[in-house]
Scaffold this motif. Sequence first.
Motif, PDB file in Angstrom:
ATOM      1  N   VAL A 135      -9.384  45.481   0.030  1.00 56.31           N
ATOM      2  CA  VAL A 135      -9.202  46.978   0.320  1.00 56.31           C
ATOM      3  C   VAL A 135      -8.627  46.882   1.222  1.00 56.31           C
ATOM      4  CG1 VAL A 135      -9.572  49.203  -0.259  1.00 56.31           C
ATOM      5  CG2 VAL A 135     -11.070  47.746  -1.005  1.00 56.31           C
ATOM      6  N   ASP A 136      -8.996  47.190   2.401  1.00 54.92           N
ATOM      7  CA  ASP A 136      -7.720  47.742   3.884  1.00 54.92           C
ATOM      8  C   ASP A 136      -7.605  46.316   4.374  1.00 54.92           C
ATOM      9  OD1 ASP A 136      -6.492  47.939   6.127  1.00 54.92           O
ATOM     10  OD2 ASP A 136      -8.490  49.076   6.504  1.00 54.92           O
ATOM     11  N   GLU A 142      -6.990  35.110   6.107  1.00 63.69           N
ATOM     12  CA  GLU A 142      -5.463  34.525   4.984  1.00 63.69           C
ATOM     13  C   GLU A 142      -4.775  34.236   4.516  1.00 63.69           C
ATOM     14  OE1 GLU A 142      -5.058  31.381   7.110  1.00 63.69           O
ATOM     15  OE2 GLU A 142      -6.805  31.636   8.864  1.00 63.69           O
ATOM     16  N   LEU A 143      -5.555  35.438   3.061  1.00 62.94           N
ATOM     17  CA  LEU A 143      -4.593  35.696   1.734  1.00 62.94           C
ATOM     18  C   LEU A 143      -3.625  37.119   3.039  1.00 62.94           C
ATOM     19  CD1 LEU A 143      -3.495  35.713  -0.255  1.00 62.94           C
ATOM     20  CD2 LEU A 143      -5.572  37.139  -0.841  1.00 62.94           C
ATOM     21  N   SER A 144      -4.384  38.154   3.899  1.00 62.70           N
ATOM     22  CA  SER A 144      -2.901  39.200   3.824  1.00 62.70           C
ATOM     23  C   SER A 144      -1.740  38.326   4.479  1.00 62.70           C
ATOM     24  CB  SER A 144      -4.024  40.093   4.306  1.00 62.70           C
ATOM     25  OG  SER A 144      -4.738  39.819   5.479  1.00 62.70           O
ATOM     26  N   ARG A 145      -2.041  37.370   6.115  1.00 63.07           N
ATOM     27  CA  ARG A 145      -1.437  36.848   6.714  1.00 63.07           C
ATOM     28  C   ARG A 145      -0.365  36.309   5.805  1.00 63.07           C
ATOM     29  NH1 ARG A 145      -6.694  35.403   9.468  1.00 63.07           N
ATOM     30  NH2 ARG A 145      -6.956  36.657  11.149  1.00 63.07           N
ATOM     31  N   LEU A 222       4.239  42.049  -8.760  1.00 63.41           N
ATOM     32  CA  LEU A 222       4.953  42.309  -7.449  1.00 63.41           C
ATOM     33  C   LEU A 222       4.421  43.719  -7.040  1.00 63.41           C
ATOM     34  CD1 LEU A 222       8.448  42.128  -9.105  1.00 63.41           C
ATOM     35  CD2 LEU A 222       7.695  40.854  -6.482  1.00 63.41           C
ATOM     36  N   GLU A 223       3.869  44.303  -7.653  1.00 62.76           N
ATOM     37  CA  GLU A 223       3.507  45.736  -6.997  1.00 62.76           C
ATOM     38  C   GLU A 223       2.289  45.634  -6.036  1.00 62.76           C
ATOM     39  OE1 GLU A 223       4.036  48.825 -11.043  1.00 62.76           O
ATOM     40  OE2 GLU A 223       1.923  47.374 -10.230  1.00 62.76           O
ATOM     41  N   VAL A 224       1.457  44.029  -6.504  1.00 59.62           N
ATOM     42  CA  VAL A 224      -0.055  43.832  -6.000  1.00 59.62           C
ATOM     43  C   VAL A 224       0.150  43.209  -4.786  1.00 59.62           C
ATOM     44  CG1 VAL A 224      -2.390  42.008  -5.946  1.00 59.62           C
ATOM     45  CG2 VAL A 224      -1.144  43.184  -7.702  1.00 59.62           C
ATOM     46  N   THR A 225       1.380  42.347  -4.493  1.00 57.43           N
ATOM     47  CA  THR A 225       2.061  41.689  -3.194  1.00 57.43           C
ATOM     48  C   THR A 225       2.509  42.549  -2.286  1.00 57.43           C
ATOM     49  OG1 THR A 225       3.957  40.804  -4.946  1.00 57.43           O
ATOM     50  CG2 THR A 225       1.712  39.329  -4.466  1.00 57.43           C
ATOM     51  N   ASP A 226       3.503  43.439  -2.621  1.00 52.59           N
ATOM     52  CA  ASP A 226       4.027  44.422  -1.900  1.00 52.59           C
ATOM     53  C   ASP A 226       2.800  45.611  -1.434  1.00 52.59           C
ATOM     54  OD1 ASP A 226       6.146  45.252  -0.422  1.00 52.59           O
ATOM     55  OD2 ASP A 226       7.175  46.827  -2.578  1.00 52.59           O
ATOM     56  N   TRP A 227       2.426  46.177  -2.891  1.00 48.07           N
ATOM     57  CA  TRP A 227       2.048  47.606  -2.925  1.00 48.07           C
ATOM     58  C   TRP A 227       1.080  47.501  -2.150  1.00 48.07           C
ATOM     59  CZ3 TRP A 227       2.659  50.558  -8.023  1.00 48.07           C
ATOM     60  CH2 TRP A 227       4.382  50.501  -8.023  1.00 48.07           C
ATOM     61  N   GLN A 231       2.279  46.690   1.956  1.00 52.43           N
ATOM     62  CA  GLN A 231       2.303  48.122   2.595  1.00 52.43           C
ATOM     63  C   GLN A 231       0.659  49.046   2.567  1.00 52.43           C
ATOM     64  OE1 GLN A 231       4.855  50.279  -0.003  1.00 52.43           O
ATOM     65  NE2 GLN A 231       5.913  49.248  -0.354  1.00 52.43           N
ATOM     66  N   ASN A 232      -0.848  47.722   1.942  1.00 54.90           N
ATOM     67  CA  ASN A 232      -1.330  48.600   2.002  1.00 54.90           C
ATOM     68  C   ASN A 232      -1.762  49.803   1.668  1.00 54.90           C
ATOM     69  OD1 ASN A 232      -4.215  48.684   2.604  1.00 54.90           O
ATOM     70  ND2 ASN A 232      -4.116  49.014   5.046  1.00 54.90           N
ATOM     71  N   ARG A 233      -1.427  50.560   0.619  1.00 56.14           N
ATOM     72  CA  ARG A 233      -1.536  51.917   0.041  1.00 56.14           C
ATOM     73  C   ARG A 233      -2.899  52.193  -0.150  1.00 56.14           C
ATOM     74  NH1 ARG A 233       3.754  52.139  -3.734  1.00 56.14           N
ATOM     75  NH2 ARG A 233       5.655  51.734  -2.275  1.00 56.14           N
TER      76      ARG A 233
END
Length: 331
Positions: A135-136, A142-145, A222-227, A231-233
């Motif tokens: 979530v945050d 490793e994934l978020s990096r 694209l929403e999942v990877t970007d937002w 962007q950690n929305r």
Amino acid sequence: MAALPWTTAHSVALQLPSMCLLDFSRAAEGRPLLVCAPYALHRAQIADLAPGHSLMEALQKAGFARLYLTDWHSAAPEMRYFSVDTFLSDLNVAVDTIGPPVDLAGLCQGGWLSLLYAARFPGKVRRLVLAGSPVDVSVPSELSRMVASLPQQGFEALVRQGDGTVSGKQMLKVWSIPFSLLDVEAALQRRLDRESEDARALLDRFRHWDSDPLDLPGTYYLEVTDWIFRQNRIAAGHFVALGRKIDLAAVKLPVFLLAAENDIVVPPDQAFATMRLLGTRPAWLQRETEPCSHLGLFMGRRALAGSWRRIARWLQSDLGETASERSPISA
């Protein structure tokens, strides 16, 4: 490739554009539990891999008479514009079909979807379980990096290459480092006699499941990877779900967070960072760390017999919550 047979008997309760709602219930009465599988790389058999390695089987044995699972569809061309909102909408139809309020257990990326749903429709969820759920992402993994290191144009190119959908085979290549499953195979071989018929059948099922990934809608991807991952929305309070901005501080229902000690996909610090974002009273927040890797949370014998049994008792316990303490059902 032929579809992997399911382990636990069930029926199809509902067919929706994004999923089949599978019914593992053994009775018509009782408090319902809906398990939200991840819609990422692999199919929902992550929750029903094999006898002794099935979360749905374990939950049945723990006494849940009404039990359901989201079986997300691999993306066909007509699904290319499906968005996060599409999946939230279909999840809402599933919950209404089951009959709210439900207990909701989100696995991995099914966790952030479940959290968004609980925040968007607070009166429809009684208690929430987040197992290995990102979530945050300001707390790195490793994934978020990996997502942050790749240009957005690369994700867009994958969508164009698939004419609006993203190939699961291609995703497996992109995410090969954090989603390497060789350690899981090795653990299964160590735990069981590799010459036995049961061991061979289990490894065959695991390899079949791993080699048959889901294709994803390009818009959703694209929403999942970007937002979410760039962007950690969700954590920042900027995510808009079905027309409403999501405020996690307004989520006040009981929540149980489960993390894996050796998880490089969603490490414990990231999994538990969600706690500080919620408005849930401290007495209604529970956390548990299981000594396993990411996939071991959902299919490992130790986790199923340990943490998931404790989660089952927690879901069945009396925490003293009343209807007046939950927000009214949101439309």
